[in-house]
Design an enzyme around this catalytic site. Structure first.
Site, mmCIF file in Angstrom:
data_model
loop_
_atom_site.group_PDB
_atom_site.id
_atom_site.type_symbol
_atom_site.label_atom_id
_atom_site.label_comp_id
_atom_site.label_asym_id
_atom_site.label_seq_id
_atom_site.Cartn_x
_atom_site.Cartn_y
_atom_site.Cartn_z
ATOM 1 C CB CYS A 2 -0.927 0.098 1.214
ATOM 2 S SG CYS A 2 -1.918 -1.366 1.480
ATOM 3 N NE ARG A 27 4.448 1.858 -0.713
ATOM 4 C CZ ARG A 27 5.618 1.626 -0.151
ATOM 5 N NH1 ARG A 27 6.713 1.901 -0.800
ATOM 6 N NH2 ARG A 27 5.704 1.127 1.051
ATOM 7 C CD1 TRP A 81 -1.199 -6.209 -3.658
ATOM 8 C CD2 TRP A 81 -0.833 -6.859 -1.546
ATOM 9 N NE1 TRP A 81 -0.946 -7.565 -3.664
ATOM 10 C CE2 TRP A 81 -0.721 -7.989 -2.386
ATOM 11 C CE3 TRP A 81 -0.652 -7.028 -0.183
ATOM 12 C CZ2 TRP A 81 -0.427 -9.266 -1.901
ATOM 13 C CZ3 TRP A 81 -0.361 -8.296 0.308
ATOM 14 C CH2 TRP A 81 -0.249 -9.399 -0.549
ATOM 15 C CG ASN A 105 2.375 0.808 3.881
ATOM 16 O OD1 ASN A 105 3.484 1.238 3.680
ATOM 17 N ND2 ASN A 105 2.059 -0.438 3.604
ATOM 18 N N GLY A 106 0.596 -1.340 6.099
ATOM 19 C CA GLY A 106 1.146 -2.336 7.021
ATOM 20 C C GLY A 106 0.064 -3.311 7.454
ATOM 21 C CD GLU A 481 13.145 -14.365 -12.182
ATOM 22 O OE1 GLU A 481 12.875 -14.710 -11.037
ATOM 23 O OE2 GLU A 481 12.753 -13.301 -12.682
ATOM 24 C CE LYS A 485 9.431 -12.313 -13.660
ATOM 25 N NZ LYS A 485 10.429 -12.203 -12.662
ATOM 26 C CD GLU A 488 6.107 -12.095 -11.443
ATOM 27 O OE1 GLU A 488 5.774 -11.438 -10.460
ATOM 28 O OE2 GLU A 488 7.290 -12.154 -11.837
ATOM 29 C CG HIS A 504 14.938 -38.079 -6.722
ATOM 30 N ND1 HIS A 504 15.387 -39.299 -6.294
ATOM 31 C CD2 HIS A 504 15.973 -37.509 -7.385
ATOM 32 C CE1 HIS A 504 16.662 -39.458 -6.651
ATOM 33 N NE2 HIS A 504 17.033 -38.382 -7.319
ATOM 34 C CE LYS A 600 9.110 -3.508 -9.916
ATOM 35 N NZ LYS A 600 9.517 -4.751 -10.584
HETATM 36 C C1 AGP Z 1 9.100 -10.890 -9.267
HETATM 37 O O1 AGP Z 1 8.835 -10.617 -10.577
HETATM 38 C C2 AGP Z 1 8.437 -10.031 -8.282
HETATM 39 N N1 AGP Z 1 8.409 -8.683 -8.613
HETATM 40 C C3 AGP Z 1 8.813 -10.335 -6.825
HETATM 41 O O2 AGP Z 1 9.061 -11.688 -6.671
HETATM 42 C C4 AGP Z 1 9.985 -9.520 -6.232
HETATM 43 O O3 AGP Z 1 11.199 -9.944 -6.764
HETATM 44 C C5 AGP Z 1 9.958 -9.685 -4.711
HETATM 45 O O4 AGP Z 1 8.749 -9.194 -4.224
HETATM 46 C C6 AGP Z 1 11.111 -9.001 -4.029
HETATM 47 O O5 AGP Z 1 11.103 -7.629 -4.253
HETATM 48 P P1 AGP Z 1 12.388 -6.748 -4.013
HETATM 49 O O6 AGP Z 1 13.426 -7.187 -4.957
HETATM 50 O O7 AGP Z 1 11.926 -5.356 -4.254
HETATM 51 O O8 AGP Z 1 12.801 -6.978 -2.587
#
Ligand code: AGP
Length: 605
Positions: A2, A27, A81, A105-106, A481, A485, A488, A504, A600
């Site tokens: 947020c 955010r 969020w 926020n929190g 990774e 990708k 998400e 396994h 983000k």
């Molecule tokens: C990945 O595409 C995401 N944006 C997410 O996993 C991100 O890497 C994670 O939230 C960590 O964020 P940061 O690098 O800002 O700490």
């Protein structure tokens, strides 16, 4: 997560709040809202979804001339969020009691107990959020004490969890109460006499203020047109002079632009650091590695994958035992920390709550620390002993791309730097690593034929019952990774797996509906991964091989260039899997840059 903003002054409060929220949209974008207090009257606007929806509502309903006249008004705003309660208008901030509004926020961890207590005392709750208890708690005390300042202090005393809060009350049309504990908050003096601004990060404040305080945990206070008072000493600082704006520059999405930018930004990440005879980091003192027997890396999400990649490099190149932890796991496992461990956090934003708290734990245990961050002045950069900036520039796409490639390059350089300082690397080996590093920008270039191929493949790789990205060594974190990708932005199920581990258990899933994306580098364990892929192919899994070498059993093939270092292959394959995920997401009609349920910057644990 947020984002929160606040303003006291004579300017158009709704515009200042909206502009600020747009800067903070990374955010969270589940809902947004603002409350403006002017002439003893509150105006409230809330909308589900992105800030644009809120803006539309305000433009349709708000009488702008009323908010532009030469009287003081104040307001608070929030982009959400969702953590507690669905993303509805009812759950959108600001939250109202009887006569006060709050944005937060929190997470208030003890909100259930507080809600019960307040309900028993006659307070009526309308939302499912944790935040609403703050405003009721404040009014509960204020109804008794008739002293907003004391009531605010008593309120925050009762809150457990992480929070930054802005609170306004009808009876004080020029006052904002604020508190920071765990989540970021900045207070700023505006350029005009008596003007005050608040924001969760500095971008909304740039251009509007010359004096700011990045609040530390535990700082609370009261801001009005005449004074800003704090409960403890604070230090005022300045802001960057200009805001960095990210534009799509003709690309369809920020993510696409950021994938294409990788080649340039890793060049920036190496600038002044990659020298003819080694690596130099002005930001760190070589003595940081003195007496160090172990490196511990902590991060979340994509940054964790960069950390995992670097753990192979640190052990292989610098010969230091290295472990990697997911920050949210690390915090509560009662880790054994000894001062001969160097603690490295990796974060694009520098604000991720779990990573930040892990860093604070390590510091408290007396460990030396380095933050690898993209955002200067972020919370982690202010806590760590040293910071190495990744210089990726603003990353707008929620799905991290250039943050990952720059982190990985910086960490690779750091491994070589430690190798040199520790004297564990032969000079010809160092020379060949430096040579490879110099080739990294080329490896990250987007070739048309690769992009076209991923577009074509995206037609077929849409259905089925899941994806496995598989790889070995550093290509295992790369597989993680790739799967992240895809998950998400396409909302398809995908897993990253160490190729040798498939037999396994997971190989039981193999059938033609299982898509396997096999990362098959020429320079690292090729024969091993080849056997693993053969095992899957024998069980009819659909195979897409990403490799410079043609592989007969693959159903599909993305041909990368031949390179003579496995890390160059790593970066070429990175681009391919980023593009493939993006093109699948496009094909599915998803919002590539702002995928559902995500934000983000993750500032809640
Ligand atoms: C990945 O595409 C995401 N944006 C997410 O996993 C991100 O890497 C994670 O939230 C960590 O964020 P940061 O690098 O800002 O700490």
């Amino acid at each position: 997560m947020c984002g929160i903003v606040g303003y006291i002054g004579k300017k158009d409060t709704s515009k200042i709040l909206l502009d600020g929220l747009k800067d903070l949209e990374y955010r969270g974008y589940d809902s947004a809202g603002i409350a403006i207090l002017q002439n003893s009257k509150f105006d409230i606007f809330k909308a589900v979804g992105k800030i644009a929806n809120l803006e539309e509502k305000i433009n349709l309903q708000y009488c702008l001339p009323c908010s532009t006249k030469e009287t003081i008004s104040l307001g608070i705003g929030h982009t959400r969020w969702a953590t507690h309660g669905k993303p509805t208008e009812l759950n959108a901030h600001p939250h109202l009691g009887e006569y006060s509004y709050v944005v937060h926020n929190g997470i208030i961890e003890n909100y259930k107990e507080l809600k019960e207590e307040l309900t028993f005392a006659g307070h009526k709750f309308v939302s499912q959020t944790d935040t609403e208890v703050i405003v009721h708690l404040f009014e509960y005390y204020n109804n008794k004490l008739n002293d907003p300042k004391a009531s605010f202090a008593k309120t925050v005393e009762r809150l457990e969890g992480a929070y930054s809060i802005l609170l306004i009350t009808k009876s004080e049309p020029e006052t904002i109460y604020f508190m920071k504990h765990g989540s970021p908050l900045i207070v700023a003096k505006g350029k005009e006499e008596g003007e005050v601004l608040f924001a969760s990060s500095d971008s909304p404040l740039i251009g509007l203020s010359d004096a700011v305080v990045y609040l530390e945990d535990g700082v609370m206070g009261i801001a009005s047109t005449t004074a800003i008072t704090f409960n403890q000493e604070v230090s005022w600082g300045t802001l960057p002079s200009s805001k960095q704006f990210a534009q799509k520059d003709g690309f369809r999405f920020f993510m696409e632009k950021e994938i294409y930018e990788q080649s340039d930004v890793v060049t920036d990440a190496m600038l002044g650091r990659l020298k003819d005879n080694g690596i130099d980091f002005d930001e760190i003192d070589p003595s940081i590695i003195d007496g160090i027997n172990e490196i511990k890396i902590c991060a979340c999400g994509t940054s964790y994958h960069a950390g995992l990649t670097s753990s192979y490099l640190f052990e292989r190149l610098a010969k230091v035992r290295t472990s990697v932890e997911i920050a949210s796991e690390f915090r509560y496992k009662e880790p054994l920390l000894t001062p001969d461990t160097l603690f490295i956090v990796i974060s694009q934003s520098g604000e991720t709550a779990d990573t930040l708290e892990a860093l604070k734990m390590a510091k408290a245990a007396g460990l030396k620390s380095i933050a690898i961050c993209n955002v200067d002045n972020s919370s982690m950069t202010r806590v760590a002993d040293a910071t190495i900036l990744t210089r990726a520039g603003i990353e707008k796409g929620v799905a991290s791309t250039k943050a990952f490639s720059t982190q990985t390059v910086v960490l690779w350089m750091l491994g070589l730097y430690f190798a040199k300082v520790r004297g564990v690397m032969e000079s010809d080996k160092l020379a060949s690593e430096l040579l490879a590093l110099r080739e990294t920008p080329k490896a990250l270039k987007v070739f048309d034929h690769i992009h076209e191929k991923t577009k074509r493949l995206s037609k077929r790789y849409l259905h089925g019952h899941g994806f496995f990205f598989i790889g070995r060594d550093v290509f295992f974190p790369l597989a993680l990774e790739g799967a992240l990708k895809l998950k998400e932005i396409s909302y398809l199920h995908a897993e990253g797996y160490p190729a040798g581990e498939m037999k396994h258990g997971p190989i039981a899933l193999a059938d033609p509906e299982l898509f396997t994306i096999a990362l098959m580098p020429q320079n690292l364990l090729y024969d091993k991964i080849k056997s693993n892929v053969e095992e899957l192919s024998a069980r009819d899994s659909t195979i897409c091989a990403i490799s410079p070498l043609a592989f007969d059993l693959a159903d599909d093939f993305i041909k990368t260039n031949s390179a003579d270092h496995y890390m160059l292959e790593f970066f070429e394959m990175l681009v391919a899997i980023q593009l493939l995920s993006m093109e699948i997401s496009v094909r599915l009609g998803n919002d590539v840059d702002m995928p559902r349920n995500l934000a983000k910057s993750v500032t809640v644990e």
